[in-house]
Write a protein that holds these residues in place. Structure first.
Motif, PDB file in Angstrom:
ATOM      1  N   GLU A 125       0.961  -1.174   0.028  1.00 38.88           N
ATOM      2  CA  GLU A 125       0.203  -0.020  -0.213  1.00 38.88           C
ATOM      3  C   GLU A 125       0.794   1.243  -0.100  1.00 38.88           C
ATOM      4  N   ASP A 126       1.215   1.428   1.183  1.00 34.82           N
ATOM      5  CA  ASP A 126       2.929   2.887   1.125  1.00 34.82           C
ATOM      6  C   ASP A 126       3.582   2.259  -0.190  1.00 34.82           C
ATOM      7  N   ALA A 127       3.861   1.764  -1.131  1.00 35.88           N
ATOM      8  CA  ALA A 127       4.688   1.637  -2.157  1.00 35.88           C
ATOM      9  C   ALA A 127       3.435   2.508  -3.511  1.00 35.88           C
ATOM     10  N   TRP A 128       2.560   1.720  -4.271  1.00 33.60           N
ATOM     11  CA  TRP A 128       1.424   2.009  -4.339  1.00 33.60           C
ATOM     12  C   TRP A 128       1.117   3.594  -4.093  1.00 33.60           C
ATOM     13  N   ASN A 129       1.192   4.150  -2.683  1.00 35.74           N
ATOM     14  CA  ASN A 129       0.529   5.608  -2.762  1.00 35.74           C
ATOM     15  C   ASN A 129       1.675   6.077  -2.809  1.00 35.74           C
ATOM     16  N   SER A 130       2.908   6.055  -3.420  1.00 30.55           N
ATOM     17  CA  SER A 130       4.034   6.819  -3.671  1.00 30.55           C
ATOM     18  C   SER A 130       4.100   7.316  -4.699  1.00 30.55           C
ATOM     19  N   ARG A 131       2.875   6.308  -6.144  1.00 31.91           N
ATOM     20  CA  ARG A 131       2.867   6.644  -6.989  1.00 31.91           C
ATOM     21  C   ARG A 131       4.074   6.456  -7.804  1.00 31.91           C
ATOM     22  N   ASP A 132       5.057   5.630  -7.507  1.00 34.25           N
ATOM     23  CA  ASP A 132       6.393   5.799  -8.020  1.00 34.25           C
ATOM     24  C   ASP A 132       6.775   4.607  -9.410  1.00 34.25           C
ATOM     25  N   PRO A 133       6.580   4.347  -9.879  1.00 37.39           N
ATOM     26  CA  PRO A 133       6.350   3.230 -10.476  1.00 37.39           C
ATOM     27  C   PRO A 133       7.975   3.003 -10.736  1.00 37.39           C
ATOM     28  N   ASP A 134       9.259   3.251 -10.869  1.00 40.87           N
ATOM     29  CA  ASP A 134      10.623   3.531 -10.249  1.00 40.87           C
ATOM     30  C   ASP A 134      11.074   2.136  -9.353  1.00 40.87           C
ATOM     31  N   ARG A 135       9.957   2.515  -8.036  1.00 39.23           N
ATOM     32  CA  ARG A 135      10.343   2.117  -6.870  1.00 39.23           C
ATOM     33  C   ARG A 135       9.019   0.745  -7.033  1.00 39.23           C
TER      34      ARG A 135
END
Length: 161
Positions: free
Chosen positions: A23-33
């Motif tokens: 969830e935290d990764a997707w909420n970053s909206r950073d495809p590289d991450r």
């Protein structure tokens, strides 16, 4: 590749941790991450798209977040066993015309022994909403620790009679 804990087989606690990390990764909206948590040959089903491999997933995520603006997501563990996790989720976003949507869905995940996601199967429905119906108002980025999850928010409030 280095291990990405928590690793399977999952316990309830480690599955919850894995879901919150996603969830935290997707909420970053950073495809590289985001793409770094998937195997090189990951296989997805997302609505009517079937990306295979990190490069295809990256391109998918770039397109997704170019369309789904001010995206805020909550994921919640639904079930788990061994190297698989099932989640339900709700996210809110608007398009470039300002129309808000609430997207509801379920995902089934399968992980390799190093904790990378090999498969992601998502079923998602989009519901147009008025801006006044929004529930997720935290600043862009990860959901604050004190913000309630789906059960606490009352997931039933997201359905219309």
């Amino acid at each position: 590749m280095d291990p990405r804990p928590p690793l399977p087989p999952f316990t309830r606690e480690s599955a919850i941790e894995k879901v919150r990390m996603a969830e935290d990764a997707w909420n970053s909206r950073d495809p590289d991450r985001v793409v770094k948590v998937y195997t090189e040959d990951t296989r997805w089903r997302n609505r009517a798209e079937f990306p295979v491999g990190r490069d295809a997933v990256h391109a998918f995520l770039v397109r997704k977040w170019a369309k789904e603006l001010d995206y805020r997501l909550i994921k919640e563990l639904w079930a788990f066993e061994a190297n698989r996790i099932a989640v339900r989720f709700v996210y809110e976003w608007h398009d470039d015309s300002g129309q808000w949507f609430r997207s509801h869905g379920n995902e089934n995940w399968q992980f390799d022994d190093l904790g990378y996601m090999e498969q992601r199967h998502a079923s998602i429905n989009d519901q147009p909403i008025r801006e006044s119906e929004r529930v997720f108002h935290w600043p862009l980025g990860p959901r604050p620790a004190e913000h309630p999850g789906l059960t606490e928010v009352g997931a039933g409030r997201f359905s219309r009679p």
